[in-house]
Write an enzyme that holds these catalytic residues in place. Structure first.
Site, PDB file in Angstrom:
ATOM      1  N   ARG A  44      -2.816   6.092  -0.333  1.00  0.00           N
ATOM      2  CA  ARG A  44      -2.771   6.298   1.102  1.00  0.00           C
ATOM      3  C   ARG A  44      -2.336   7.702   1.476  1.00  0.00           C
ATOM      4  O   ARG A  44      -2.975   8.647   1.111  1.00  0.00           O
ATOM      5  CB  ARG A  44      -1.862   5.246   1.764  1.00  0.00           C
ATOM      6  CG  ARG A  44      -2.411   3.848   1.617  1.00  0.00           C
ATOM      7  CD  ARG A  44      -3.133   3.459   2.883  1.00  0.00           C
ATOM      8  NE  ARG A  44      -4.233   2.556   2.606  1.00  0.00           N
ATOM      9  CZ  ARG A  44      -4.560   1.541   3.381  1.00  0.00           C
ATOM     10  NH1 ARG A  44      -3.853   1.255   4.449  1.00  0.00           N
ATOM     11  NH2 ARG A  44      -5.612   0.818   3.102  1.00  0.00           N
TER      12      ARG A  44
ATOM     13  N   ASP B  31      -6.688  -2.254  -7.410  1.00  0.00           N
ATOM     14  CA  ASP B  31      -7.289  -2.838  -6.209  1.00  0.00           C
ATOM     15  C   ASP B  31      -7.634  -4.287  -6.511  1.00  0.00           C
ATOM     16  O   ASP B  31      -7.820  -4.657  -7.674  1.00  0.00           O
ATOM     17  CB  ASP B  31      -8.544  -2.082  -5.776  1.00  0.00           C
ATOM     18  CG  ASP B  31      -8.985  -2.539  -4.388  1.00  0.00           C
ATOM     19  OD1 ASP B  31      -8.403  -2.080  -3.403  1.00  0.00           O
ATOM     20  OD2 ASP B  31      -9.895  -3.399  -4.305  1.00  0.00           O
TER      21      ASP B  31
ATOM     22  N   ARG C 273      -5.721  12.414  -7.193  1.00  0.00           N
ATOM     23  CA  ARG C 273      -6.970  11.647  -7.096  1.00  0.00           C
ATOM     24  C   ARG C 273      -8.196  12.527  -6.895  1.00  0.00           C
ATOM     25  O   ARG C 273      -9.332  12.035  -6.970  1.00  0.00           O
ATOM     26  CB  ARG C 273      -6.881  10.670  -5.916  1.00  0.00           C
ATOM     27  CG  ARG C 273      -6.316   9.305  -6.186  1.00  0.00           C
ATOM     28  CD  ARG C 273      -7.281   8.359  -6.894  1.00  0.00           C
ATOM     29  NE  ARG C 273      -8.652   8.416  -6.412  1.00  0.00           N
ATOM     30  CZ  ARG C 273      -9.117   7.778  -5.357  1.00  0.00           C
ATOM     31  NH1 ARG C 273      -8.342   7.003  -4.654  1.00  0.00           N
ATOM     32  NH2 ARG C 273     -10.377   7.906  -4.986  1.00  0.00           N
TER      33      ARG C 273
ATOM     34  N   TYR D 189     -15.197 -10.889   0.074  1.00  0.00           N
ATOM     35  CA  TYR D 189     -15.929  -9.680  -0.344  1.00  0.00           C
ATOM     36  C   TYR D 189     -17.189 -10.032  -1.138  1.00  0.00           C
ATOM     37  O   TYR D 189     -18.243  -9.416  -0.964  1.00  0.00           O
ATOM     38  CB  TYR D 189     -15.030  -8.759  -1.167  1.00  0.00           C
ATOM     39  CG  TYR D 189     -14.002  -8.046  -0.302  1.00  0.00           C
ATOM     40  CD1 TYR D 189     -14.387  -7.010   0.539  1.00  0.00           C
ATOM     41  CD2 TYR D 189     -12.676  -8.421  -0.311  1.00  0.00           C
ATOM     42  CE1 TYR D 189     -13.459  -6.369   1.356  1.00  0.00           C
ATOM     43  CE2 TYR D 189     -11.738  -7.790   0.493  1.00  0.00           C
ATOM     44  CZ  TYR D 189     -12.138  -6.769   1.328  1.00  0.00           C
ATOM     45  OH  TYR D 189     -11.239  -6.145   2.137  1.00  0.00           O
TER      46      TYR D 189
ATOM     47  N   ARG E 187       0.817  -1.210   0.000  1.00  0.00           N
ATOM     48  CA  ARG E 187       0.000   0.000   0.000  1.00  0.00           C
ATOM     49  C   ARG E 187       0.856   1.267   0.000  1.00  0.00           C
ATOM     50  O   ARG E 187       0.450   2.289   0.531  1.00  0.00           O
ATOM     51  CB  ARG E 187      -0.979   0.009   1.191  1.00  0.00           C
ATOM     52  CG  ARG E 187      -1.753  -1.299   1.375  1.00  0.00           C
ATOM     53  CD  ARG E 187      -2.629  -1.634   0.184  1.00  0.00           C
ATOM     54  NE  ARG E 187      -3.661  -0.670  -0.044  1.00  0.00           N
ATOM     55  CZ  ARG E 187      -4.886  -0.725   0.472  1.00  0.00           C
ATOM     56  NH1 ARG E 187      -5.254  -1.723   1.225  1.00  0.00           N
ATOM     57  NH2 ARG E 187      -5.770   0.198   0.204  1.00  0.00           N
TER      58      ARG E 187
HETATM   59  O1  1CP Z   1      -0.101  -1.447  -2.562  1.00  0.00           O
HETATM   60  C1  1CP Z   1      -0.392  -0.443  -3.211  1.00  0.00           C
HETATM   61  O2  1CP Z   1       0.042   0.665  -2.903  1.00  0.00           O
HETATM   62  C2  1CP Z   1      -1.211  -0.565  -4.476  1.00  0.00           C
HETATM   63  C3  1CP Z   1      -2.596  -0.225  -4.283  1.00  0.00           C
HETATM   64  C4  1CP Z   1      -3.569  -1.167  -3.614  1.00  0.00           C
HETATM   65  C5  1CP Z   1      -3.472  -2.518  -3.259  1.00  0.00           C
HETATM   66  C6  1CP Z   1      -2.294  -3.453  -3.342  1.00  0.00           C
HETATM   67  C7  1CP Z   1      -4.876  -0.739  -3.309  1.00  0.00           C
HETATM   68  C8  1CP Z   1      -5.399   0.625  -3.519  1.00  0.00           C
HETATM   69  N1  1CP Z   1      -5.571  -1.821  -2.835  1.00  0.00           N
HETATM   70  C9  1CP Z   1      -4.742  -2.903  -2.771  1.00  0.00           C
HETATM   71  C10 1CP Z   1      -5.070  -4.269  -2.361  1.00  0.00           C
HETATM   72  C11 1CP Z   1      -6.226  -4.506  -1.477  1.00  0.00           C
HETATM   73  N2  1CP Z   1      -7.478  -3.970  -1.559  1.00  0.00           N
HETATM   74  C12 1CP Z   1      -6.237  -5.463  -0.444  1.00  0.00           C
HETATM   75  C13 1CP Z   1      -5.069  -6.343  -0.093  1.00  0.00           C
HETATM   76  C14 1CP Z   1      -4.042  -5.580   0.660  1.00  0.00           C
HETATM   77  C15 1CP Z   1      -4.345  -5.319   2.100  1.00  0.00           C
HETATM   78  O3  1CP Z   1      -4.627  -6.286   2.831  1.00  0.00           O
HETATM   79  O4  1CP Z   1      -4.243  -4.153   2.499  1.00  0.00           O
HETATM   80  C16 1CP Z   1      -7.492  -5.472   0.147  1.00  0.00           C
HETATM   81  C17 1CP Z   1      -7.979  -6.314   1.289  1.00  0.00           C
HETATM   82  C18 1CP Z   1      -8.279  -4.519  -0.568  1.00  0.00           C
HETATM   83  C19 1CP Z   1      -9.694  -4.187  -0.355  1.00  0.00           C
HETATM   84  C20 1CP Z   1      -9.854  -2.742  -0.077  1.00  0.00           C
HETATM   85  N3  1CP Z   1      -9.837  -1.798  -1.054  1.00  0.00           N
HETATM   86  C21 1CP Z   1      -9.965  -2.094   1.167  1.00  0.00           C
HETATM   87  C22 1CP Z   1     -10.001  -2.787   2.527  1.00  0.00           C
HETATM   88  C23 1CP Z   1     -11.388  -2.856   3.079  1.00  0.00           C
HETATM   89  C24 1CP Z   1     -11.515  -3.810   4.232  1.00  0.00           C
HETATM   90  O5  1CP Z   1     -12.048  -4.930   4.028  1.00  0.00           O
HETATM   91  O6  1CP Z   1     -11.091  -3.464   5.355  1.00  0.00           O
HETATM   92  C25 1CP Z   1     -10.064  -0.725   0.918  1.00  0.00           C
HETATM   93  C26 1CP Z   1     -10.232   0.382   1.913  1.00  0.00           C
HETATM   94  C27 1CP Z   1      -9.961  -0.544  -0.497  1.00  0.00           C
HETATM   95  C28 1CP Z   1      -9.939   0.740  -1.253  1.00  0.00           C
HETATM   96  C29 1CP Z   1      -8.602   1.140  -1.739  1.00  0.00           C
HETATM   97  N4  1CP Z   1      -7.702   0.333  -2.411  1.00  0.00           N
HETATM   98  C30 1CP Z   1      -6.579   1.061  -2.752  1.00  0.00           C
HETATM   99  C31 1CP Z   1      -6.806   2.411  -2.282  1.00  0.00           C
HETATM  100  C32 1CP Z   1      -5.850   3.544  -2.476  1.00  0.00           C
HETATM  101  C33 1CP Z   1      -8.060   2.429  -1.653  1.00  0.00           C
HETATM  102  C34 1CP Z   1      -8.764   3.625  -1.004  1.00  0.00           C
HETATM  103  C35 1CP Z   1      -9.460   4.369  -2.077  1.00  0.00           C
HETATM  104  C36 1CP Z   1     -10.496   5.322  -1.647  1.00  0.00           C
HETATM  105  O7  1CP Z   1     -11.216   5.077  -0.684  1.00  0.00           O
HETATM  106  O8  1CP Z   1     -10.577   6.333  -2.347  1.00  0.00           O
END
Ligand code: 1CP
Length: 354
Positions: free
Chosen positions: A41, A86, A50, A161, A37
Site C-alpha cells: 500500500r 494475496d 516493488r 473472484y 493491509r
Molecule cells: O495485509 C497485508 O498487508 C498483506 C498483504 C495483502 C493481503 C492481506 C494483500 C496484498 N492482499 C491481501 C488480501 C486480499 N486481497 C483481500 C482481503 C483483504 C481485503 O479485504 O482488503 C482481497 C479482497 C484481495 C483481493 C485483491 N488483491 C484486491 C481487491 C480487489 C477488489 O475486489 O476490490 C486487490 C487490489 C489486490 C492486489 C493486491 N494485494 C496486495 C497488494 C499489495 C495488492 C496491490 C498490488 C498491485 O496492484 O501491484
C-alpha cells in the site's frame, strides 16, 4: 533497530506477546495493534522494492516477501506482522490462469461456472507454495517475539473472484450459481475450503503464530443464505486448523447482521468493520471470542485531533471486552499518510498501557 527490540519490550517470547495474549483473552500490558493491509500500500519503502516487479511474482520471492512483511513492523511498531501475499496466491499455485492487474485486482482468465470447471481446482500441496515455507522461515528468524499472522481468503470471497472473473460490486454470477445450482455451489465451496485449509496449514507449519480468514465480501449475503450456503465451508476451514492451537481470526466487511453466525463458525477472534460499535458487536458475537477492530480507515485522512477522538471512541467501546485487538475496520487505504498509522499505534499503546 531490529523488529523485535521494541521500546516496550517486556514481552520475551512470541507466545507471551500482547497480540497472542489478547487473542487468547488473557490480560495484556497494552492493547495490541496491527493493520489489515499494513504491508504494501502506501509505504514509500514498499513502492521502492516493488518497482518493476509484478504483484504475483513479488509474492513468490522469499527475500522480497520478508522485506515487505517487516517494513511496517519496523516503521510503525505494530504488535504483529502479516505475511505479504494475496488471497489468490494459492489459486495461482494450483494452476488457475489469473493475474493481479494494477489498480484493478485479481482477474481470472476463465471463470469457474460449471461442473467441468470444478475439476481445474485440484488439491494444493506444500510443494506448490514452497516459497511461502521459505519466506516464513526467514521471517520468524527476523521477527523475534513479534508474531506473524498467516492468512487466506475464505471460500465465499475466493468463489466470488473465480465465478465473476474479477472484482465485482454485486456478485451477480456468484449469487446466480449459489441460488441456481446449490449442489455445484456447495461442491465449489467445499473444494475451496480444502485448498484454503491446506494453504493455512503450510503457513502454520512454517511458523505462523495466528491465521486470519478474509471473507471480505461476505457482507453481501443475508444471514439465512450465509448460514445455508457459506458457513459450512468456512467452519470446515476453522476445524481443519483447530488442532494447531494457533488463534484463528475471522474477518468480513459489512457483516453487522452476520456477526452472530461468524461467532458460531468457529474462529477464536472475530474482526468487525467500523459500522458496529465493539460493545454491540460483542453482544452479537456472543461470549468466548475476542474481537478485532474497528476504526474506520477513512478517519485517518482527518486531523490528528479527530483521529485521536475517534480512536478513543473505539477504545471506550472495547473497554469491557474480553480480548481486544485494535485494527482498522478494513484495510489501510492506499493513499493513507504512513505517519498517521505510526501515530495511531503509539496512541493506542499509550492510552491502554496497564
Ligand atoms: O495485509 C497485508 O498487508 C498483506 C498483504 C495483502 C493481503 C492481506 C494483500 C496484498 N492482499 C491481501 C488480501 C486480499 N486481497 C483481500 C482481503 C483483504 C481485503 O479485504 O482488503 C482481497 C479482497 C484481495 C483481493 C485483491 N488483491 C484486491 C481487491 C480487489 C477488489 O475486489 O476490490 C486487490 C487490489 C489486490 C492486489 C493486491 N494485494 C496486495 C497488494 C499489495 C495488492 C496491490 C498490488 C498491485 O496492484 O501491484
Amino acid at each position: 533497530m531490529s523488529a523485535n527490540d521494541s521500546p516496550r519490550a517486556p514481552q520475551t517470547t512470541t507466545h507471551d506477546s500482547a497480540f497472542l495474549r489478547a487473542c487468547r483473552r488473557e490480560p495484556v500490558p497494552h492493547t495490541p495493534v496491527w493493520f489489515m493491509r499494513q504491508a504494501g500500500r502506501s509505504l514509500p519503502e514498499y513502492l521502492k522494492v516493488r518497482e518493476g516487479i509484478p504483484m504475483l511474482e513479488s509474492c513468490m520471492r522469499p527475500e522480497l516477501v520478508t522485506e515487505i512483511t517487516l517494513q511496517p513492523v519496523r516503521r510503525h511498531k505494530v504488535d504483529a506482522a502479516i505475511y505479504f501475499s494475496d488471497i489468490v496466491v494459492p489459486l495461482k499455485a494450483i494452476g488457475i490462469d489469473l493475474d493481479i492487474k494494477p489498480g484493478v485486482g485479481p482477474v481470472v482468465a476463465d471463470p469457474v461456472r460449471t461442473r467441468a470447471d470444478l475439476d481445474r481446482l485440484r488439491d494444493l500441496t506444500p510443494e506448490d507454495v514452497h516459497y511461502v515455507t521459505e519466506a516464513i522461515g526467514m521471517l520468524t528468524a527476523e521477527l523475534g517475539a513479534t508474531p506473524l499472522i498467516g492468512f487466506a481468503g475464505a471460500p465465499f470471497t475466493l468463489a466470488s473472484y473465480l465465478v465473476e472473473g474479477g472484482p465485482s460490486r454485486n456478485h451477480e454470477h456468484t449469487k446466480a450459481l449459489m441460488y441456481g445450482d446449490p449442489q455445484l455451489w456447495a461442491d465449489l465451496l467445499d473444494r475451496l475450503a480444502e485448498i484454503t485449509s491446506a494453504f493455512l496449514k503450510v503457513q502454520i507449519e512454517a511458523g505462523a503464530s495466528a491465521v486470519q480468514l478474509f471473507d471480505s465480501w461476505v457482507g453481501a449475503l443475508a444471514p439465512a443464505d450465509y448460514r445455508r450456503s457459506v458457513m459450512p465451508a468456512s467452519a470446515k476451514v476453522f476445524d481443519a486448523v483447530a488442532g494447531y492451537g494457533v488463534p484463528r481470526i475471522h474477518f468480513g466487511v459489512g457483516t453487522g447482521e452476520l456477526l452472530g453466525l461468524m461467532g458460531e463458525a468457529g474462529a477464536d477472534v472475530v474482526g468487525v468493520d467500523w459500522r458496529v460499535p465493539l460493545d454491540e458487536a460483542a453482544r452479537r458475537v456472543g461470549p468466548g471470542r475476542a474481537l478485532q477492530g474497528n476504526l474506520d480507515p477513512a478517519v485517518l485522512f482527518s486531523t490528528p485531533e479527530a483521529v485521536r477522538a475517534k480512536t478513543r471512541e473505539v477504545l471506550d467501546a472495547a473497554a469491557g471486552l474480553d480480548g481486544h485487538i485494535f485494527n482498522l475496520g478494513h484495510g489501510v487505504l492506499p493513499t493513507t499518510d504512513p505517519d498517521a498509522l505510526t501515530r495511531l499505534v503509539a496512541d493506542v499503546h499509550e492510552q491502554t498501557a496497564r
